[in-house]
Enzyme design. Structure first.
Site, PDB file in Angstrom:
ATOM      1  N   LYS A 186     -17.420  19.870  11.343  1.00 27.50           N
ATOM      2  CA  LYS A 186     -17.211  18.430  11.232  1.00 27.50           C
ATOM      3  C   LYS A 186     -16.005  18.136  10.348  1.00 27.50           C
ATOM      4  O   LYS A 186     -15.805  18.787   9.310  1.00 27.50           O
ATOM      5  CB  LYS A 186     -18.476  17.791  10.667  1.00 27.50           C
ATOM      6  CG  LYS A 186     -18.488  16.268  10.637  1.00 27.50           C
ATOM      7  CD  LYS A 186     -19.844  15.769  10.157  1.00 27.50           C
ATOM      8  CE  LYS A 186     -19.927  14.254  10.141  1.00 27.50           C
ATOM      9  NZ  LYS A 186     -21.261  13.767   9.726  1.00 27.50           N
ATOM     10  N   SER A 221     -27.139  11.211  11.251  1.00 22.07           N
ATOM     11  CA  SER A 221     -25.834  11.655  11.741  1.00 22.07           C
ATOM     12  C   SER A 221     -25.823  13.032  12.377  1.00 22.07           C
ATOM     13  O   SER A 221     -24.859  13.395  13.051  1.00 22.07           O
ATOM     14  CB  SER A 221     -24.804  11.618  10.610  1.00 22.07           C
ATOM     15  OG  SER A 221     -24.496  10.278  10.291  1.00 22.07           O
ATOM     16  N   SER A 265     -22.590  10.233  12.553  1.00 18.28           N
ATOM     17  CA  SER A 265     -21.183  10.501  12.371  1.00 18.28           C
ATOM     18  C   SER A 265     -20.756  11.895  12.811  1.00 18.28           C
ATOM     19  O   SER A 265     -19.564  12.221  12.783  1.00 18.28           O
ATOM     20  CB  SER A 265     -20.816  10.303  10.891  1.00 18.28           C
ATOM     21  OG  SER A 265     -21.569  11.183  10.059  1.00 18.28           O
TER      22      SER A 265
END
Length: 494
Positions: free
Chosen positions: A78, A177, A153
């Site tokens: 990420k 997320s 996210s």
């Protein structure tokens, strides 16, 4: 053979057997990204030269007789994790050129385990959305329908896995997320128990990488199979070597059961504050039926369940107090004035979010004390049950919505609109008390979109929901690649 959709476990076996090299796997993954990612836009910061070098190094290490858990396996990270020499922006335009000097602790653990990092995956601005788009990198599309979000996210990571861009990824979760993108993209993810995996270096640009985890927030694994989640969690889990790791060793207890028929499961599909859409309800029922068919003891109600309304209020207050504590002083004072004008009778989640934004330390302490009562309630529930099955969000992936005011956005649930941020209540069921939760695929919506559910387990007994996820994968199936042509509907330029 197309190696790109194989699990990490399968790739590790093939590498050990000499059926393929890491260099070959890495070249195939890069070729797939270069071919398909123009439409998905999941890999926002590629690192192909260093990936190829790492793959060659992995092959050389294997030739010397080395064998590590992820040796030679292509993965993604990420964007919010610090990786030395790679941009870490959190989607903030003012930080588009920021290059950290050191790896986050989890990136270091990936590399120590032998993983080959292909690049970084896209995020929303500041990681503060249920979608993944920003001014620097553009919009990430859902591989199943490009007109819809992959979630956020960790949406870039979920889209990458569903598209065959690497076998594993690492993400983070404070508002679902990890779990929401897994649900929207048809993959697996695990939100660990709060504090189980060190998060140092998963920080905004220019913020010192200190071992001070944010309340509610965790880092965790994402994969295309339940067993791969366990493989990656075993690499990630453990205290920070700068603090608790000085004196503590991690020993996770084994799963409570190995057979599906031995599990005691509470199934929830209704929340008092928001309806559950029909597609998600069907996914919950699919899992419930599989549990019953496998001989598990399944209940739909329990007086031991902590109050979901109070839990949602506490979650919103604690979640938004994290944001409020970092606001500029003038903005904070304006919000305090606004919050003071709320009616005492206004118990809407919008009102509770505003109250949370301007929490005093006394307010936070009182909310935290109530959280501890909820944790005690969960301990009592998990004396009678081994896991709780419930939705992750009320709907499958929704269409892209880039309205800059999140308070003005709405979520459509079977034709009726609700406040956009209210869909977070299901994520908060596990997040507020800090419980582990595993996101698993649970069928498709009538439109063909993935549907997932979460399996919530007892605190620090992460192996219990992970084992249940494995057993359900065997019974109802798991990840399926997006069908050719499905993802072209509603394509959005990036």
């Amino acid at each position: 053979m197309d190696w790109n959709m194989q699990t990490a476990e399968e790739l590790a076996a093939a590498l050990r057997a000499g059926e393929v090299t890491s260099a070959e796997l890495t070249d195939e993954a890069i070729a797939r990204i270069e071919r398909d990612d123009k439409a998905i836009n999941a890999i926002c910061v590629p690192d192909f030269d260093r990936a190829r070098a790492a793959a060659r190094g992995a092959d050389q290490a294997r030739a010397r007789g080395e064998d590590r858990p992820l040796l030679g396996i292509p993965v993604t990270v990420k964007e919010s994790y610090n990786v030395a020499g790679m941009a870490t922006t959190w989607g903030m335009p003012e930080h588009r050129d920021y290059l950290p000097a050191e790896d986050a602790v989890q990136v270091s653990r990936l590399k120590a385990a032998g993983a080959v990092v292909l690049g970084k995956t896209n995020v929303p601005v500041g990681l503060q959305d249920i979608q993944s788009f920003n001014e620097i990198y553009g919009t990430t599309n859902n591989p199943w329908d490009h007109g819809r979000t992959p979630g956020g996210s960790s949406g870039g990571s979920a889209a990458a896995l569903a598209s065959g861009f690497g076998a594993l990824s690492i993400g983070s979760d404070i508002g679902g997320s990890l779990r929401t993108p897994a649900h929207f993209c048809g993959i697996y993810a695990h939100k660990p128990t709060l504090g189980l995996a060190a998060s140092r270096g998963m920080v905004p640009p220019l913020v010192p990488a200190l071992p001070d985890g944010l309340d509610l927030a965790v880092v965790g694994p994402m994969a295309r199979s339940a067993r791969d989640l366990t493989l990656l969690l075993d690499v990630m889990a453990g205290p920070d070597p700068l603090t608790l790791g000085v004196a503590h060793d991690l020993t996770l207890p084994p799963a409570r059961h190995e057979r599906l028929g031995d599990f005691r499961v509470l199934v929830l599909d209704d929340h008092p504050l928001i309806p559950t859409g029909s597609a998600v309800r069907a996914g919950v029922n699919l899992v419930a039926d599989a549990l019953v068919d496998g001989g598990a003891r399944v209940e739909r109600h329990s007086p031991l369940l902590p109050d979901l309304t109070e839990a949602a209020v506490l979650y919103m207050q604690l979640l938004f107090s994290n944001s409020g504590a970092r606001l500029p002083a003038d903005v904070y004072e304006q919000l305090r004035t606004h919050a003071a004008g709320l009616s005492a009778d206004d118990r809407s989640l919008d009102a509770e979010r505003l109250r949370g934004l301007v929490f005093s330390h006394r307010d936070w302490f009182e909310a935290n004390s109530r959280r501890e009562l909820h944790r005690q309630g969960w301990r009592q529930l998990f004396a009678e049950f081994d896991a709780v099955v419930c939705p992750i969000t009320p709907t499958p992936a929704f269409p892209h919505d880039h309205d800059p005011d999140l308070m003005e956005r709405r979520i459509d649930i079977d034709g009726v609109e609700y406040p956009y941020l209210d869909q977070l209540v299901w994520a908060g069921v596990a997040t507020m008390p800090g419980l582990p939760a595993t996101a698993v695929p649970a069928g498709r919506s009538p439109e063909g979109l993935p549907v997932g559910v979460q399996l919530i387990g007892p605190m620090f007994e992460d192996r219990t929901p992970l084992r249940l996820a494995e057993l359900l994968e065997q019974r109802i199936g798991g990840f399926q690649a997006p069908k050719q042509g499905v993802g072209v509907r509603g394509s959005q330029a990036v």
